[in-house]
Design an enzyme around this catalytic site. Structure first.
Site, mmCIF file in Angstrom:
data_model
loop_
_atom_site.group_PDB
_atom_site.id
_atom_site.type_symbol
_atom_site.label_atom_id
_atom_site.label_comp_id
_atom_site.label_asym_id
_atom_site.label_seq_id
_atom_site.Cartn_x
_atom_site.Cartn_y
_atom_site.Cartn_z
ATOM 1 N N ASN A 293 30.900 6.095 -29.952
ATOM 2 C CA ASN A 293 29.662 6.407 -30.666
ATOM 3 C C ASN A 293 30.059 7.040 -31.996
ATOM 4 O O ASN A 293 30.395 8.215 -32.038
ATOM 5 C CB ASN A 293 28.818 7.376 -29.817
ATOM 6 C CG ASN A 293 27.586 7.867 -30.558
ATOM 7 O OD1 ASN A 293 27.219 7.319 -31.596
ATOM 8 N ND2 ASN A 293 26.950 8.899 -30.021
ATOM 9 N N LYS B 277 28.243 7.712 -34.473
ATOM 10 C CA LYS B 277 27.175 8.519 -35.076
ATOM 11 C C LYS B 277 27.042 8.146 -36.560
ATOM 12 O O LYS B 277 27.211 6.976 -36.895
ATOM 13 C CB LYS B 277 27.449 10.009 -34.852
ATOM 14 C CG LYS B 277 27.734 10.301 -33.370
ATOM 15 C CD LYS B 277 27.776 11.745 -33.031
ATOM 16 C CE LYS B 277 28.049 11.908 -31.536
ATOM 17 N NZ LYS B 277 28.038 13.298 -31.105
ATOM 18 N N HIS C 261 20.108 9.431 -26.960
ATOM 19 C CA HIS C 261 21.171 10.416 -27.193
ATOM 20 C C HIS C 261 20.537 11.789 -27.460
ATOM 21 O O HIS C 261 19.459 11.873 -28.056
ATOM 22 C CB HIS C 261 22.026 9.977 -28.386
ATOM 23 C CG HIS C 261 23.272 10.795 -28.523
ATOM 24 N ND1 HIS C 261 23.276 12.038 -29.095
ATOM 25 C CD2 HIS C 261 24.530 10.563 -28.098
ATOM 26 C CE1 HIS C 261 24.512 12.527 -29.042
ATOM 27 N NE2 HIS C 261 25.297 11.648 -28.437
ATOM 28 N N GLU D 251 21.119 13.908 -29.600
ATOM 29 C CA GLU D 251 20.830 14.173 -31.014
ATOM 30 C C GLU D 251 19.509 13.517 -31.421
ATOM 31 O O GLU D 251 18.766 14.048 -32.247
ATOM 32 C CB GLU D 251 22.003 13.679 -31.879
ATOM 33 C CG GLU D 251 23.192 14.622 -31.717
ATOM 34 C CD GLU D 251 24.553 13.969 -31.873
ATOM 35 O OE1 GLU D 251 24.635 12.848 -32.394
ATOM 36 O OE2 GLU D 251 25.541 14.604 -31.444
ATOM 37 N N GLU E 53 25.758 13.400 -20.511
ATOM 38 C CA GLU E 53 26.321 14.184 -21.607
ATOM 39 C C GLU E 53 25.671 15.566 -21.639
ATOM 40 O O GLU E 53 24.605 15.736 -22.246
ATOM 41 C CB GLU E 53 26.065 13.476 -22.947
ATOM 42 C CG GLU E 53 26.680 12.101 -23.036
ATOM 43 C CD GLU E 53 26.904 11.692 -24.483
ATOM 44 O OE1 GLU E 53 28.057 11.415 -24.827
ATOM 45 O OE2 GLU E 53 25.944 11.686 -25.268
ATOM 46 N N GLY F 201 30.527 17.582 -29.079
ATOM 47 C CA GLY F 201 31.033 17.984 -30.389
ATOM 48 C C GLY F 201 31.474 19.434 -30.457
ATOM 49 O O GLY F 201 31.676 19.976 -31.545
ATOM 50 N N SER G 116 33.032 15.861 -25.805
ATOM 51 C CA SER G 116 34.388 16.330 -26.127
ATOM 52 C C SER G 116 35.477 15.606 -25.339
ATOM 53 O O SER G 116 36.485 16.202 -24.954
ATOM 54 C CB SER G 116 34.480 17.854 -25.952
ATOM 55 O OG SER G 116 33.573 18.506 -26.834
HETATM 56 P P1 PGA Z 1 31.716 14.091 -28.810
HETATM 57 O O1 PGA Z 1 30.298 13.337 -28.767
HETATM 58 O O2 PGA Z 1 32.711 13.185 -28.133
HETATM 59 O O3 PGA Z 1 31.998 14.274 -30.274
HETATM 60 O O4 PGA Z 1 31.547 15.390 -28.078
HETATM 61 C C1 PGA Z 1 29.920 12.594 -27.631
HETATM 62 C C2 PGA Z 1 28.560 11.995 -27.854
HETATM 63 O O5 PGA Z 1 27.700 12.659 -28.463
HETATM 64 O O6 PGA Z 1 28.275 10.857 -27.434
#
Ligand code: PGA
Length: 251
Positions: free
Chosen positions: A9, A11, A94, A96, A166, A172, A212
């Site tokens: 992903n 983003k 997601h 976000e 998640e 992140g 992460s």
């Molecule tokens: P990350 O994000 O690996 O940077 O923690 C995962 C995600 O949001 O799908």
């Protein structure tokens, strides 16, 4: 046996030129091992990435869609447009999008149904916040998210979906859930799916962990019996690193 699925992903990262560079470098270092690998660039790079992935085993995914087929919806992208550009997968719900753009479980459900109706496989994201976890609400939150995401989805369609568990506090932040804890919650998610569709469908649906994940810790997650793959954000931006992650940590 479920086929593992590792998805990148990106983003809101990478121009078209950067996306092309990534694909060339990634395809040069990734040795396919029978697992499924999906790259989800921003909309603007989908066409370029589709061209470079053509002829490889790596699949293309988008990061979102809108449920309508066409019309006056400025800024939105339809399921048919994603199919047209060569997507097999689409990330839906997601955290976000839920957090910054106000997506509700009802929106997620409409998007899941629209994706499936166009032959796109949804990667349905869900997970609890830190506040919810500390209040002991993890189980309640994720089971409710599963229930609402699949409302009105036929069993044969449900089998096509992927779930990404998640926990929001792990995205992140460099603070991943322990593999055992991720496995426990994912087991609970599978039980919830079994409660809706029965064991047959629940055993087929692939459930990823996300939050992460990197090339150092991916193998520990993949070793867990309930975890079928990962949705990878930050660590998916580096082609050599993601080539290792795509093989479950075996370089
Ligand atoms: P990350 O994000 O690996 O940077 O923690 C995962 C995600 O949001 O799908």
């Amino acid at each position: 046996m479920r086929t593992p699925i590792i998805a990148a992903n990106w983003k809101m990262h990478k121009t078209v030129a950067e996306a092309r560079d990534f694909c060339r470098a990634f395809l040069a270092s990734y040795a396919p091992d029978g697992g499924e690998v999906v790259i989800c660039p921003p909309f603007t790079a989908l066409g370029a990435v589709a061209e470079l992935l053509a002829g490889s085993v790596v699949k293309l995914g988008a990061q979102d869609l809108f449920w309508e087929e066409k019309g006056a919806y400025t800024g939105e992208i339809s399921p048919g447009m994603l199919q047209d550009v060569g997507c097999d997968y689409v990330i839906i719900g997601h955290s976000e999008r839920r957090g910054y753009f106000g997506e509700t479980d009802a929106d997620v459900n409409r998007k899941v149904k629209a994706a499936l109706a166009h032959g796109l496989k949804p990667i349905i994201c869900l997970g609890e916040s830190l506040v919810q976890r500390e209040a002991g609400q993890t189980e309640k939150v994720v089971t409710e998210q599963v229930r609402l995401a699949y409302e009105g989805v036929a069993p044969s369609s449900a089998e096509q979906t992927v779930i990404a568990y998640e926990p929001i506090w792990a995205i992140g932040t460099g603070r991943n859930a322990s593999p055992e804890e991720a496995n426990r919650v994912i087991g609970l998610i599978r039980q919830t799916v079994a409660g809706i569709y029965g064991d047959g469908v629940a055993e087929k649906i692939r459930i990823q962990y996300g939050g992460s994940v990197n090339k150092e810790n991916i193998a520990q997650f993949m070793d867990q019996p309930e975890i079928d793959g990962a949705l990878v954000g930050g660590a998916s931006l580096d082609p050599a690193g993601f080539a290792v992650i795509a093989r479950g940590g075996r370089s």
